[in-house]
Design a protein around this motif. Structure first.
Motif, PDB file in Angstrom:
ATOM      1  N   GLN A 250       0.830  -1.206   0.000  1.00  0.00           N
ATOM      2  CA  GLN A 250       0.000   0.000   0.000  1.00  0.00           C
ATOM      3  C   GLN A 250       0.871   1.264   0.000  1.00  0.00           C
ATOM      4  N   VAL A 251       1.955   1.241   0.758  1.00  0.00           N
ATOM      5  CA  VAL A 251       2.845   2.398   0.814  1.00  0.00           C
ATOM      6  C   VAL A 251       3.524   2.605  -0.539  1.00  0.00           C
ATOM      7  N   TRP A 252       4.017   1.521  -1.152  1.00  0.00           N
ATOM      8  CA  TRP A 252       4.652   1.626  -2.467  1.00  0.00           C
ATOM      9  C   TRP A 252       3.671   2.151  -3.517  1.00  0.00           C
ATOM     10  N   ALA A 253       2.443   1.639  -3.484  1.00  0.00           N
ATOM     11  CA  ALA A 253       1.447   2.055  -4.489  1.00  0.00           C
ATOM     12  C   ALA A 253       1.123   3.537  -4.372  1.00  0.00           C
ATOM     13  N   ILE A 254       0.942   4.006  -3.133  1.00  0.00           N
ATOM     14  CA  ILE A 254       0.647   5.423  -2.941  1.00  0.00           C
ATOM     15  C   ILE A 254       1.854   6.278  -3.340  1.00  0.00           C
ATOM     16  N   CYS A 255       3.054   5.782  -3.061  1.00  0.00           N
ATOM     17  CA  CYS A 255       4.265   6.512  -3.469  1.00  0.00           C
ATOM     18  C   CYS A 255       4.307   6.690  -4.990  1.00  0.00           C
ATOM     19  N   LEU A 256       4.059   5.625  -5.741  1.00  0.00           N
ATOM     20  CA  LEU A 256       4.083   5.713  -7.203  1.00  0.00           C
ATOM     21  C   LEU A 256       2.958   6.612  -7.716  1.00  0.00           C
ATOM     22  N   GLY A 257       1.771   6.454  -7.126  1.00  0.00           N
ATOM     23  CA  GLY A 257       0.649   7.283  -7.557  1.00  0.00           C
ATOM     24  C   GLY A 257       0.876   8.751  -7.275  1.00  0.00           C
ATOM     25  N   LYS A 258       1.435   9.063  -6.107  1.00  0.00           N
ATOM     26  CA  LYS A 258       1.728  10.452  -5.777  1.00  0.00           C
ATOM     27  C   LYS A 258       2.815  11.028  -6.680  1.00  0.00           C
ATOM     28  N   PHE A 259       3.816  10.217  -7.015  1.00  0.00           N
ATOM     29  CA  PHE A 259       4.850  10.665  -7.954  1.00  0.00           C
ATOM     30  C   PHE A 259       4.203  11.093  -9.274  1.00  0.00           C
ATOM     31  N   ALA A 260       3.258  10.288  -9.739  1.00  0.00           N
ATOM     32  CA  ALA A 260       2.607  10.577 -11.020  1.00  0.00           C
ATOM     33  C   ALA A 260       1.780  11.858 -10.956  1.00  0.00           C
ATOM     34  N   SER A 261       0.932  11.994  -9.949  1.00  0.00           N
ATOM     35  CA  SER A 261       0.063  13.184  -9.890  1.00  0.00           C
ATOM     36  C   SER A 261       0.867  14.443  -9.608  1.00  0.00           C
ATOM     37  N   THR A 262       1.945  14.327  -8.833  1.00  0.00           N
ATOM     38  CA  THR A 262       2.761  15.496  -8.537  1.00  0.00           C
ATOM     39  C   THR A 262       3.540  15.959  -9.758  1.00  0.00           C
ATOM     40  N   SER A 263       3.855  15.046 -10.663  1.00  0.00           N
ATOM     41  CA  SER A 263       4.536  15.447 -11.900  1.00  0.00           C
ATOM     42  C   SER A 263       3.669  16.417 -12.690  1.00  0.00           C
ATOM     43  N   ALA A 264       2.378  16.112 -12.790  1.00  0.00           N
ATOM     44  CA  ALA A 264       1.460  17.041 -13.469  1.00  0.00           C
ATOM     45  C   ALA A 264       1.337  18.346 -12.696  1.00  0.00           C
ATOM     46  N   ILE A 385       7.120   9.919   4.027  1.00  0.00           N
ATOM     47  CA  ILE A 385       7.634   8.960   3.043  1.00  0.00           C
ATOM     48  C   ILE A 385       6.883   9.078   1.724  1.00  0.00           C
ATOM     49  N   THR A 386       5.553   9.138   1.785  1.00  0.00           N
ATOM     50  CA  THR A 386       4.786   9.232   0.539  1.00  0.00           C
ATOM     51  C   THR A 386       4.990  10.588  -0.133  1.00  0.00           C
ATOM     52  N   SER A 387       5.187  11.639   0.665  1.00  0.00           N
ATOM     53  CA  SER A 387       5.479  12.943   0.077  1.00  0.00           C
ATOM     54  C   SER A 387       6.859  12.977  -0.566  1.00  0.00           C
ATOM     55  N   LEU A 388       7.800  12.231   0.012  1.00  0.00           N
ATOM     56  CA  LEU A 388       9.129  12.134  -0.598  1.00  0.00           C
ATOM     57  C   LEU A 388       9.019  11.596  -2.014  1.00  0.00           C
ATOM     58  N   ALA A 389       8.265  10.496  -2.162  1.00  0.00           N
ATOM     59  CA  ALA A 389       8.083   9.921  -3.498  1.00  0.00           C
ATOM     60  C   ALA A 389       7.390  10.912  -4.424  1.00  0.00           C
ATOM     61  N   ALA A 390       6.376  11.595  -3.904  1.00  0.00           N
ATOM     62  CA  ALA A 390       5.640  12.560  -4.720  1.00  0.00           C
ATOM     63  C   ALA A 390       6.566  13.640  -5.244  1.00  0.00           C
ATOM     64  N   ASN A 391       7.418  14.129  -4.383  1.00  0.00           N
ATOM     65  CA  ASN A 391       8.218  15.294  -4.761  1.00  0.00           C
ATOM     66  C   ASN A 391       9.491  14.941  -5.507  1.00  0.00           C
ATOM     67  N   ILE A 392       9.762  13.658  -5.654  1.00  0.00           N
ATOM     68  CA  ILE A 392      10.768  13.277  -6.649  1.00  0.00           C
ATOM     69  C   ILE A 392      10.251  13.692  -8.026  1.00  0.00           C
ATOM     70  N   GLY A 393       8.917  13.616  -8.178  1.00  0.00           N
ATOM     71  CA  GLY A 393       8.304  14.144  -9.401  1.00  0.00           C
ATOM     72  C   GLY A 393       8.537  15.634  -9.543  1.00  0.00           C
ATOM     73  N   GLY A 394       8.589  16.345  -8.400  1.00  0.00           N
ATOM     74  CA  GLY A 394       8.873  17.769  -8.427  1.00  0.00           C
ATOM     75  C   GLY A 394      10.306  18.086  -8.805  1.00  0.00           C
ATOM     76  N   ILE A 395      11.211  17.125  -8.586  1.00  0.00           N
ATOM     77  CA  ILE A 395      12.603  17.280  -9.013  1.00  0.00           C
ATOM     78  C   ILE A 395      12.732  16.982 -10.497  1.00  0.00           C
ATOM     79  N   VAL A 396      12.153  15.859 -10.909  1.00  0.00           N
ATOM     80  CA  VAL A 396      12.336  15.365 -12.273  1.00  0.00           C
ATOM     81  C   VAL A 396      11.615  16.231 -13.300  1.00  0.00           C
ATOM     82  N   THR A 397      10.363  16.576 -13.019  1.00  0.00           N
ATOM     83  CA  THR A 397       9.522  17.215 -14.032  1.00  0.00           C
ATOM     84  C   THR A 397      10.024  18.582 -14.497  1.00  0.00           C
ATOM     85  N   PRO A 398      10.341  19.530 -13.611  1.00  0.00           N
ATOM     86  CA  PRO A 398      10.808  20.829 -14.120  1.00  0.00           C
ATOM     87  C   PRO A 398      12.097  20.729 -14.934  1.00  0.00           C
ATOM     88  N   ILE A 399      13.023  19.855 -14.489  1.00  0.00           N
ATOM     89  CA  ILE A 399      14.282  19.695 -15.234  1.00  0.00           C
ATOM     90  C   ILE A 399      14.024  19.048 -16.581  1.00  0.00           C
TER      91      ILE A 399
END
Length: 444
Positions: A250-264, A385-399
């Motif tokens: 459940q933690v992994w799934a939410i991490c991946l899902g948050k990464f995706a939505s945070t990228s947008a 932890i789940t916010s960490l995964a989400a905001n990796i999207g915040g690192i990757v997406t702008p660059i």
């Protein structure tokens, strides 16, 4: 995504009971504080994108440099989230959030004084680190103040602050940048944050220490599943706890899902005004008006997700189905962002982007899912932890977007990138997440 899960039938029946009239409704006042704090939090993230078209010319910054500056916030924010989640659990939402608000707001004021890339990049790194306790503290506050039957809408209300602030203040900040200069965007937003941070420390309390909450309201929220006692507990951090949390799908799934939505989300928080002005050739005033619409769409999306999710629980559907449905639907609909590549009309473009951001708002209901699975001792840490995964999207997406635009001189491939990431989120929530239940930590 079964409709009724046996372990949750009793809880669903309990939560379906009609709401009692209570002598106090202090939990909603605390939620209003969370909403205002979140609005300030996100205005202080998006203020850079509003200043960017003016700042980049004034400071001589190219697209690669702006991509790095846009992503700098997320670098430190993402990796500070795990310790920040522990800080929220250890100090409580009042002290953790209050200190965070005041310090990041002071750093925001400092951005108005920068003279080049290095100082701007450094201050964005600092703002990211100082904002890290915010969402773990939000998640913790909702979990201790709200029963399960109200937690979906409560989470949605504070999360909508990340869109509402931009919708309300983009035009004013655009006017400020045009009329007074981009530096005043940072001065004004920073000062507001300092003032509210001091107000937060004076006004916010957890239920266990709040003198203005009635015994009836306290009993109501605790009977409904609010973790009132956890507001009085203090836990010690251990990396073993992080490892144990990451052993749950459940933690992994939410991490991946948050990464995706945070990228947008980070496209809209960073490159969106630049896209409208440079690729769509809109004037600053027109871009300021059009830029508001997707944020209104996202606000409607997150509120709708919370209302529908809580309604499903009250109607007897399982907690898993009620919390997962918005995540799957929002992630899938988010892939519609690629349709912007097939129109030359600015009106159709804004309509597509509004739909895509509406979908991202729906998918942001994942914070309610975090509140449902987090161990009672580690609510903030799980949020971290789940916010960490989400905001990796915040690192990757702008660059990534900066590099794409710099090399192709177009945003087209950037939208294909965001659409592909949305597909990852859809698959994660659909097949990996499984049944939601509160994790019980093993005794060590």
């Amino acid at each position: 995504m079964s409709t009724l899960s046996q372990p949750h039938q009793a809880a669903a029946a309990r939560d379906a009971a009609p709401t009692r009239r209570l002598p106090t409704r202090r939990r909603w006042f605390m939620l209003s504080l969370l909403l205002i704090a979140t609005i300030i939090n996100y205005v202080d993230r998006v203020n850079l994108s509003i200043a960017a078209p003016f700042m980049s010319k004034d400071l001589g910054l190219d697209k690669i440099q702006m991509g790095l500056v846009f992503s700098a916030f997320a670098w430190t924010y993402a990796f500070a989230l795990v310790p920040a989640g522990f800080v929220a659990d250890r100090l409580g939402s009042r002290l953790a959030y209050g200190a965070s608000l005041v310090t990041w707001s002071l750093a925001t004021v400092g951005q108005g004084l920068v003279g080049g890339f290095a100082s701007l990049f450094g201050l964005r790194l600092l703002v990211g680190a100082l904002e890290a306790p915010a969402f773990p503290a939000n998640s913790r506050a909702v979990t201790v103040w709200f029963p399960a039957r109200e937690r979906g809408i409560a989470s949605s209300i504070y999360v909508c602050g990340q869109y509402l602030g931009t919708a309300l203040f983009t035009g004013a900040l655009m006017w400020l940048a045009t009329s007074w200069g981009w530096r005043h965007v940072f001065y004004s937003t920073g000062v507001v944050g300092v003032v509210f941070g001091l107000a937060w420390l004076y006004l916010y309390r957890d239920p266990g220490t709040c003198k203005k909450v009635s015994a009836e309201e306290l009993a109501y929220i605790e009977e409904g599943g609010a973790l009132v006692k956890s507001s009085e507990q203090r836990t010690r951090f251990s990396w073993r706890q992080v490892g144990e949390l990451m052993s749950y799908r459940q933690v992994w799934a939410i991490c991946l899902g948050k990464f995706a939505s945070t990228s947008a989300l980070y496209f809209f928080l960073t490159w969106f005004p630049t896209y409208l002005i440079e690729e769509r050739h809109m004037s600053t005033i027109k871009a300021g008006i059009f830029a508001v619409l997707p944020f209104i769409g996202a606000t409607v999306g997150i509120l709708l997700a919370g209302v529908v999710s809580d309604l499903l629980i009250r109607r007897g559907y399982s907690l898993s189905f009620a919390r997962k449905l918005p995540l799957v639907v929002g992630s899938a609909l988010g892939m519609s962002i690629v349709l912007v590549n097939f129109t030359d009309s600015n009106l159709v473009c804004i309509a597509v982007l509004t739909c895509a951001f509406f979908a991202q708002g729906i998918a942001s209901a994942s914070w309610a899912a975090v509140s449902e699975i987090a161990p009672k001792e580690l609510i903030g840490l799980t949020g971290g932890i789940t916010s960490l995964a989400a905001n990796i999207g915040g690192i990757v997406t702008p660059i990534a977007i900066g590099a794409i635009v710099q090399t192709t001189h177009s945003f087209a491939n950037a939208f294909w990138f965001i659409g592909a990431v949305a597909l990852i989120g859809t698959l994660s929530y659909s097949f990996l997440l499984g049944r939601l239940y509160r994790i019980e930590l093993k005794a060590h």
